[in-house]
Write a protein that holds these residues in place. Sequence first.
Motif: not given
Length: 138
Positions: A38-46
Amino acid sequence: MAARSGDRSPPDALQNRFRSERADKERRWQLLFTQYTVNTLQPVHMVARKPMSWHENVHLPINDEFLKLLHRAAEVPRKKYSEPQTESQEIGWHSTPLVPLDRSDTRFYFPRKTTEITIHGYPAPRGEKPKTTTAGNL
């Protein structure tokens, strides 16, 4: 008369040598990635689940490592890293004051003071017009 596109002369040896050197250097520094995370720099959208879908309502065991990655991605940079990672993060990274605030010490604490001279400079409350004196009203 201009030469046709098919009648070009072959590139000289020096240009070929430069191109082959550049290709060798590019190949030397290329990396082949086979493991993806998982790219830790991109926000995660649920995305909300569909309540009537049976395959989304099946409860599966939670992967703890994946949850740790998600929680770490959502943290602020000051909690993630011990030092700033970029030049712009250096501004404001150390925000704790060097000297504790003591309101009785006048060397570091300057409260706003009003006097008779400075009171007229403040704007009037909303809805009221400032009082002005003219030669006719005296």
